[in-house]
Design a protein around this motif. Structure first.
Motif, PDB file in Angstrom:
ATOM      1  N   ALA A   6       0.829  -1.542  -0.517  1.00 20.28           N
ATOM      2  CA  ALA A   6       0.076  -0.566  -0.123  1.00 20.28           C
ATOM      3  C   ALA A   6       1.297   1.086   0.076  1.00 20.28           C
ATOM      4  O   ALA A   6       0.640   2.485  -0.724  1.00 20.28           O
ATOM      5  CB  ALA A   6      -1.247  -0.080   1.058  1.00 20.28           C
ATOM      6  N   SER A   7       1.783   1.463   1.044  1.00 17.61           N
ATOM      7  CA  SER A   7       2.627   2.622   1.105  1.00 17.61           C
ATOM      8  C   SER A   7       3.055   3.174   0.145  1.00 17.61           C
ATOM      9  O   SER A   7       3.574   3.828  -0.148  1.00 17.61           O
ATOM     10  CB  SER A   7       2.999   2.806   2.649  1.00 17.61           C
ATOM     11  OG  SER A   7       4.070   1.498   2.400  1.00 17.61           O
ATOM     12  N   ASP A  75      -5.755  -0.972   2.418  1.00 17.12           N
ATOM     13  CA  ASP A  75      -4.909  -0.801   3.588  1.00 17.12           C
ATOM     14  C   ASP A  75      -4.127   0.293   3.017  1.00 17.12           C
ATOM     15  O   ASP A  75      -3.494   1.238   3.957  1.00 17.12           O
ATOM     16  CB  ASP A  75      -3.672  -1.720   3.414  1.00 17.12           C
ATOM     17  CG  ASP A  75      -3.936  -3.405   3.807  1.00 17.12           C
ATOM     18  OD1 ASP A  75      -4.441  -3.222   4.216  1.00 17.12           O
ATOM     19  OD2 ASP A  75      -2.686  -4.410   3.246  1.00 17.12           O
ATOM     20  N   ILE A  76      -4.811   1.161   1.369  1.00 18.27           N
ATOM     21  CA  ILE A  76      -4.353   1.973   0.886  1.00 18.27           C
ATOM     22  C   ILE A  76      -5.215   3.044   2.240  1.00 18.27           C
ATOM     23  O   ILE A  76      -4.066   4.247   2.515  1.00 18.27           O
ATOM     24  CB  ILE A  76      -4.285   2.019   0.022  1.00 18.27           C
ATOM     25  CG1 ILE A  76      -2.979   1.142  -0.999  1.00 18.27           C
ATOM     26  CG2 ILE A  76      -4.644   3.042  -0.650  1.00 18.27           C
ATOM     27  CD1 ILE A  76      -3.209   1.616  -2.927  1.00 18.27           C
ATOM     28  N   LEU A  79      -4.004   4.241   5.038  1.00 14.06           N
ATOM     29  CA  LEU A  79      -3.590   5.131   5.489  1.00 14.06           C
ATOM     30  C   LEU A  79      -2.945   6.170   6.369  1.00 14.06           C
ATOM     31  O   LEU A  79      -4.374   6.990   6.025  1.00 14.06           O
ATOM     32  CB  LEU A  79      -2.317   5.255   4.417  1.00 14.06           C
ATOM     33  CG  LEU A  79      -1.593   3.617   3.441  1.00 14.06           C
ATOM     34  CD1 LEU A  79      -0.721   4.217   2.411  1.00 14.06           C
ATOM     35  CD2 LEU A  79      -0.319   3.190   4.123  1.00 14.06           C
TER      36      LEU A  79
END
Length: 680
Positions: A6-7, A75-76, A79
């Motif tokens: 994601a990150s 997951d994104i 963040l």
């Protein structure tokens, strides 16, 4: 995928600040960027877990993930830099579940009603933490009173020694000043300055406001059967109320302040907004609230509370059963917020509340169903569901919060609801029968607003009857879920319907025992009438380049997609644009109807199947409106992809040319069969 990319994906696209919005479809993340010119395609594709990157016109950018796209999407959004970002997906996240459930009732169909309940919800939701904390203090005091450590702390005329009086202040700080908190949230929701709304409501809560009732000119009058105090202010009678814990007056105040605020901003020049908009808003709203809105709110709340009290007085037995059976349908629609306000008002006016006891039967039935799911998840070694159910059960039993169970599990698996309703009925019936036998005219009551959890059981009277009722509600729902299961019968225990990544293999195992390939291979028929063309002709580099796997494409001449073989539906996107199937023999197949058709958000698609459905060759999956798709400018060409080709031996090339739905096109053979074939 051991770790989520994601990150790394967000950083490679220029950071969260460069992301205007984010959605996803069956296999890929779809970004709308502010500036896509600086994105390094090779760097994106080098990220572990990324199968490809597709730059598009209009600052749009696609990142191909495959079956685990829902997990990466979540997951994104999780963040810290992405808070508030992202759009909607095709998955079963809480927001999409809520939207679907609201659409089934009045919410989502009647605009003003939807706005009303969003207003109520957002006025209370930010202070739930403070209310929960205060409820624990209340429970602690109730437990000490039950054990005779302190006197009846909430009874009229009781004076606590300073030490315990100080502890009592720890919950009173929340409920006494609740109108100010509600005023702030409601004003913010309606688009006005929340501190102005706070200040307007604060006027009627000042000690000096209450002291006006002691003036020599004050009068005692009878109004609607109640004795009230009024005092003339410039010749106009002002009603003096104790606004502590009241919630309807600040809600009504904010509802009027919002339109007034917008009007003032229209008629006052922009460069004078800071000074004169708040001034004129307070000049108008403070007298209006004190003389009119505040009293109306008090009487409105009292009237609604009296209606429910009359029902409970008429038959506590019926009331105890109806409330827990109604709540499972009220909470998903947001219809429970006005009832919460009435609970607070009951405590303010009656000194006790009679709604929370029966409501506890619903909550514990909800938690019991979650406990049943958790037991099954442990037995089936379902890691994802174990995590979900454990968190939801902890939030319920310790905090009395039902939303994690409701949106995370129960609304995703509809088999749970009937079992949970039986638990609600058993709990409510126990309260009703117990109230009759014990001669309780108001049923189970509590002297404070608490969240119905294990920790707050001592706050209810009689505690024994309440504990038995919620215990039976919990046990009934749990046992029924354990006995019957919670997933569709065709769906295997290991499969998560919202996780496309896990569903195909598990579903295939259920469909074919050990996912063994028949001696003659797995035959895949054409899902459409049309013309077979090479996959390389698809106007999408991900499909054309074979990134997702081998297969073929069809230029459709008809309007219906059919099952290309017997098997299970692993992923039926609600938008109708894509389907994941696991055919008997273990072949995982993706049928993608058109290119970029996910952007139609389901318009023009009539989906005929759902996750977990068993299909046979020729069963319709979706009927699409060609005119809608063509008018939107999207290609109709439909790729058919074998997603798990590495698990097999040979996959035939499809013969190009005209084809009818049901015609056999390709055969997928096992690795053993491929190895046994003589080499040329």
């Amino acid at each position: 995928m051991a770790t989520s990319p994601a990150s790394e994906i967000i950083n490679s696209l220029g950071g969260a600040g460069n992301v205007a919005s984010l959605t996803h479809c069956a296999t890929r993340l779809r970004f709308q960027l502010h500036d896509a010119s600086g994105v390094d395609k090779e760097a994106v594709e080098a990220i572990p877990g990324v199968m490809g990157a597709v730059p598009q016109a209009g600052e749009r950018y696609q990142v191909v993930i495959g079956g685990g796209v829902q997990t990466v999407y979540n997951d994104i959004l999780a963040l810290p830099a992405m808070k508030g970002g992202g759009g909607g997906g095709d998955g079963d996240d809480a927001a999409s579940i809520k939207a679907r459930e609201r659409a089934k009732g009045p919410r989502g169909k009647v605009a003003w009603l939807d706005t009303l309940f969003e207003f109520l919800s957002d006025s209370f939701r930010p202070i739930l933490g403070a209310l929960l904390g205060a409820s624990f203090f209340i429970t602690f005091m109730a437990l000490l009173a039950t054990l005779d450590v302190i006197p009846d702390w909430n009874a009229p005329g009781v004076t606590l020694e300073p030490s315990w009086a100080f502890v009592n202040l720890m919950w009173q700080c929340v409920f006494v000043f609740l109108p100010l908190m509600v005023a702030y949230n409601a004003s913010q929701k309606i688009g006005a300055d929340p501190w102005v709304g706070f200040s307007i409501m604060a006027v009627v809560m000042l000690p000096g406001f209450a002291a006006l009732g002691n003036a020599d000119t004050a009068q005692q009058i009878s109004f609607l059967g109640s004795d009230i105090t009024t005092v003339p202010i410039f010749g106009i009678p002002l009603t003096i109320f104790d606004y502590s814990s009241q919630v309807f007056p600040p809600l009504l105040m904010a509802a009027v302040l919002g339109p007034l605020w917008k009007l003032l901003k229209k008629i006052i020049p922009d460069n004078l907004h800071l000074i004169f908009v708040p001034f004129f808003a307070m000049l108008i709203m403070i007298p209006l609230t004190a003389f009119l809105i505040g009293p109306i709110g008090v009487y409105l709340g009292a009237g609604l509370a009296q209606v429910l009290a009359s029902i409970n007085t008429f038959s506590p037995f019926i009331f105890a059963i109806v409330i827990p059976l109604a709540y499972p349908f009220m909470v998903p629609l947001g219809l429970h917020w006005p009832i919460n306000a009435i609970m607070l008002l009951n405590i303010q006016t009656l000194g006790y509340d009679f709604i929370q006891g029966p409501m506890g039967a619903w909550n514990f039935a909800c938690f019991g169903a979650t406990a049943g799911v958790l037991l099954l998840a442990w037995r089936e070694k379902d890691k994802d569901m174990k995590q979900t159910a454990t968190g939801a059960l902890a939030a319920g039993l310790l905090g009395g919060i039902s939303e994690p169970s409701l949106y995370g599990i129960h609304l995703r698996f509809k088999r749970i609801y009937p079992r949970m309703l039986v638990g609600c009925f058993v709990g409510g019936l126990t309260i009703g029968v117990g109230s009759l036998l014990l001669g309780l005219p108001n049923g189970i009551t509590t002297q404070a607003f608490v969240f119905t959890s294990l920790l707050t059981i001592p706050a209810f009277e009689p505690i024994g009857l309440y504990a038995i009722a919620v215990g039976l509600a919990f046990a009934t729902a749990m046992v029924l879920v354990v006995i019957s299961g919670y997933k569709p019968k065709e769906q295997p225990a290991e499969a998560e319907p919202s996780e496309y990544e896990n569903a195909p293999a598990a579903a295939g195992a259920a469909a074919a025992g050990a996912a063994s390939v028949p001696a003659g291979g797995v035959l895949i028929s054409s899902p459409l009438d049309g013309t077979v063309v090479p996959l390389s002709t698809v106007p999408d580099p991900v499909f054309a380049g074979g990134t997702m796997g081998p297969g073929f494409a069809i230029e459709p001449s008809g309007d219906t997609v059919y099952a290309p073989g017997p098997g299970l539906i692993a992923a039926a996107q609600p938008t109708g644009h894509a389907f994941g199937l696991v055919l008997d023999g273990g072949v995982e197949l993706l049928i993608h109807v058109g290119i970029d058709t996910v952007n139609l958000k389901g318009e023009g698609f009539d989906v005929k199947v759902k996750n977990g459905d068993r299909v046979k060759t020729g069963d319709p999956l979706v009927v699409f409106d060609r005119a809608v798709i063509e008018k939107a400018g999207y290609p109709l060409i439909t790729p058919v992809i074998v997603l798990n080709a590495d698990d097999f031996g040979t996959i035939d090339d499809a013969a190009e040319g005209p084809v009818k739905a049901g015609d056999e096109l390709i055969t997928v053979t096992s690795k053993q069969a491929a190895a046994a074939e003589p080499s040329a």
